[in-house]
Design an enzyme around this catalytic site. Structure first.
Site, PDB file in Angstrom:
ATOM      1  N   ASP A  61       1.704  -2.435  18.941  1.00 31.67           N
ATOM      2  CA  ASP A  61       2.783  -3.581  19.120  1.00 31.67           C
ATOM      3  C   ASP A  61       2.793  -3.709  17.372  1.00 31.67           C
ATOM      4  OD1 ASP A  61       4.150  -5.753  19.863  1.00 31.67           O
ATOM      5  OD2 ASP A  61       2.387  -6.989  19.274  1.00 31.67           O
ATOM      6  N   LEU A  62       4.116  -4.251  17.074  1.00 35.75           N
ATOM      7  CA  LEU A  62       4.403  -4.581  15.797  1.00 35.75           C
ATOM      8  C   LEU A  62       3.860  -6.107  15.216  1.00 35.75           C
ATOM      9  CD1 LEU A  62       5.807  -3.669  13.009  1.00 35.75           C
ATOM     10  CD2 LEU A  62       7.997  -4.592  14.107  1.00 35.75           C
ATOM     11  N   ASP A  63       4.729  -6.966  15.863  1.00 34.82           N
ATOM     12  CA  ASP A  63       4.383  -8.395  15.425  1.00 34.82           C
ATOM     13  C   ASP A  63       3.222  -8.811  15.736  1.00 34.82           C
ATOM     14  OD1 ASP A  63       7.216  -9.059  14.514  1.00 34.82           O
ATOM     15  OD2 ASP A  63       7.815  -9.020  16.472  1.00 34.82           O
ATOM     16  N   LYS A  84       7.751  -6.732  28.417  1.00 36.05           N
ATOM     17  CA  LYS A  84       6.388  -6.839  28.648  1.00 36.05           C
ATOM     18  C   LYS A  84       5.933  -8.366  29.644  1.00 36.05           C
ATOM     19  CE  LYS A  84       5.398  -4.905  24.093  1.00 36.05           C
ATOM     20  NZ  LYS A  84       4.692  -5.109  22.554  1.00 36.05           N
ATOM     21  N   SER A 137       7.356  -1.901  20.559  1.00 31.30           N
ATOM     22  CA  SER A 137       7.565  -3.607  20.357  1.00 31.30           C
ATOM     23  C   SER A 137       8.769  -4.088  21.193  1.00 31.30           C
ATOM     24  CB  SER A 137       7.780  -3.629  18.750  1.00 31.30           C
ATOM     25  OG  SER A 137       8.409  -4.907  18.380  1.00 31.30           O
ATOM     26  N   LYS A 162       4.732 -14.932  22.397  1.00 33.30           N
ATOM     27  CA  LYS A 162       4.383 -13.679  21.975  1.00 33.30           C
ATOM     28  C   LYS A 162       4.622 -12.354  22.649  1.00 33.30           C
ATOM     29  CE  LYS A 162       1.153 -15.426  18.537  1.00 33.30           C
ATOM     30  NZ  LYS A 162      -0.116 -15.598  17.937  1.00 33.30           N
ATOM     31  N   GLU A 217      -2.712  -4.520  21.039  1.00 34.95           N
ATOM     32  CA  GLU A 217      -1.539  -5.625  21.406  1.00 34.95           C
ATOM     33  C   GLU A 217      -2.535  -7.051  20.780  1.00 34.95           C
ATOM     34  OE1 GLU A 217       0.720  -7.230  22.271  1.00 34.95           O
ATOM     35  OE2 GLU A 217       2.051  -5.486  22.878  1.00 34.95           O
ATOM     36  N   ASP A 218      -1.780  -7.815  20.159  1.00 41.73           N
ATOM     37  CA  ASP A 218      -2.080  -9.178  20.069  1.00 41.73           C
ATOM     38  C   ASP A 218      -1.560 -10.128  21.157  1.00 41.73           C
ATOM     39  OD1 ASP A 218       0.621  -9.314  19.258  1.00 41.73           O
ATOM     40  OD2 ASP A 218       0.199 -10.911  18.314  1.00 41.73           O
ATOM     41  N   SER A 230      12.068 -15.912  25.452  1.00 40.10           N
ATOM     42  CA  SER A 230      11.863 -16.649  24.650  1.00 40.10           C
ATOM     43  C   SER A 230      12.436 -18.078  24.715  1.00 40.10           C
ATOM     44  CB  SER A 230      11.488 -16.418  23.181  1.00 40.10           C
ATOM     45  OG  SER A 230      10.712 -15.303  23.110  1.00 40.10           O
ATOM     46  N   THR A 283       4.494 -11.435  11.256  1.00 39.40           N
ATOM     47  CA  THR A 283       5.813 -11.880  11.504  1.00 39.40           C
ATOM     48  C   THR A 283       5.637 -13.052  12.713  1.00 39.40           C
ATOM     49  OG1 THR A 283       6.129 -10.222  13.069  1.00 39.40           O
ATOM     50  CG2 THR A 283       7.309 -10.085  10.952  1.00 39.40           C
TER      51      THR A 283
HETATM   52  C1  BG6 Z   1       8.151  -9.512  19.965  1.00 37.33           C
HETATM   53  C2  BG6 Z   1       7.465 -10.824  19.390  1.00 37.33           C
HETATM   54  O1  BG6 Z   1       7.419  -8.421  19.170  1.00 37.33           O
HETATM   55  O2  BG6 Z   1       9.349  -9.308  19.518  1.00 37.33           O
HETATM   56  C3  BG6 Z   1       8.249 -12.103  20.261  1.00 37.33           C
HETATM   57  O3  BG6 Z   1       5.936 -10.981  19.951  1.00 37.33           O
HETATM   58  C4  BG6 Z   1       9.685 -11.773  19.999  1.00 37.33           C
HETATM   59  O4  BG6 Z   1       7.691 -13.284  19.832  1.00 37.33           O
HETATM   60  C5  BG6 Z   1      10.140 -10.292  20.358  1.00 37.33           C
HETATM   61  O5  BG6 Z   1      10.324 -12.721  20.607  1.00 37.33           O
HETATM   62  C6  BG6 Z   1      11.521 -10.286  20.160  1.00 37.33           C
HETATM   63  O6  BG6 Z   1      11.878 -10.126  18.844  1.00 37.33           O
HETATM   64  P1  BG6 Z   1      13.378 -10.071  18.190  1.00 37.33           P
HETATM   65  O7  BG6 Z   1      12.780  -9.518  16.714  1.00 37.33           O
HETATM   66  O8  BG6 Z   1      14.061  -9.080  18.719  1.00 37.33           O
HETATM   67  O9  BG6 Z   1      14.126 -11.407  18.258  1.00 37.33           O
HETATM   68 MG    MG Z   2       2.553  -8.932  19.042  1.00 38.79          MG
END
Ligand code: BG6
Ligand code: MG
Length: 216
Positions: free
Chosen positions: A10-12, A146, A115, A46, A170-171, A53, A18
């Protein structure tokens, strides 16, 4: 000897910090709409997509919007978010992440990004991490959010490695559930109270080594 042949990250919140930028941008949007939400609520954002979201946040504020208004709100949030990540530097790579990616490569394991973000390309480019990934699967190519396993299954497929031989880092709770649903091993990055379903939970990649995959 470990059966693991690929790592899917996973990235964020795993590779880069981020999550705080997402939180700031969503909070700003909520505040403009006349309400607020807590850091505890933020935990639920997350790992899930931008659209999902927004739906959750509007629900917390008891605010109803048309589809066109929702699109405008998500775009507004993303504009603020992109402003913040455009200023990112390699300093914002989380402790141990780059070293672990190097270790994975040196061990001959494959690596993929898995991600939900549609901004992953910009983040990997700003932090110089793009060369570490054999495959990038992100919000631009995935339709189910996810905890659906689609993002990780697509990663495994692109790497041509069976899910059972992949481990996900994963976080987010939704991400741990997605990895499980895909039949993969999962290392939780964060707190055991939230990520207890993972095979192992560590505080960050600085606390993890490739040889620890042997125990999975
Ligand atoms: C995930 C984050 O990596 O990406 C979420 O954990 C986020 O919080 C999702 O909503 C989508 O990200 P983006 O950059 O496409 O708005
Ligand atoms: Mg994450």
């Amino acid at each position: 000897m470990s059966q693991i042949r690929a790592c899917i990250f996973d990235l964020d919140g795993v590779i880069v910090d981020t999550a705080v930028y997402h939180y700031r941008a969503w909070k700003r949007l909520a505040n403009e709409l006349g309400f607020d939400f807590t850091e505890e609520d933020n935990e639920k954002l997350k790992g899930i997509s931008r659209v999902q979201s927004l739906e959750l946040i509007l629900g917390w504020g008891g605010v109803e919007k048309t589809p066109a208004e929702k699109l405008e709100l998500a775009t507004r949030k993303n504009t603020w978010y992109v402003e913040m990540i455009q200023a990112m530097t390699p300093d914002e790579i989380l402790p141990g992440a780059k070293e672990f990616l190097q270790e994975v490569k040196a061990a001959g394991l494959k690596s993929a990004l898995g991600s939900a973000s549609k901004n992953s390309g910009l983040i990997l480019e700003r932090t110089g991490l793009l060369p570490f990934f054999d495959v990038i699967i992100d919000g631009n190519v995935v339709s189910a959010s996810k905890p659906d396993p689609e993002v990780f299954l697509k990663g495994a497929e692109a790497l041509q490695i069976p899910p059972q031989q992949c481990v996900v880092f994963e976080d987010a709770l939704a991400g741990v559930q997605a990895a499980r649903a895909g039949g993969m091993k999962v290392i939780g990055i964060g707190s055991p109270e939230i990520l207890g379903d993972a095979d192992v939970v560590v505080s960050g990649l600085s606390a993890f080594r490739v040889n620890m995959l042997d125990a999975l």
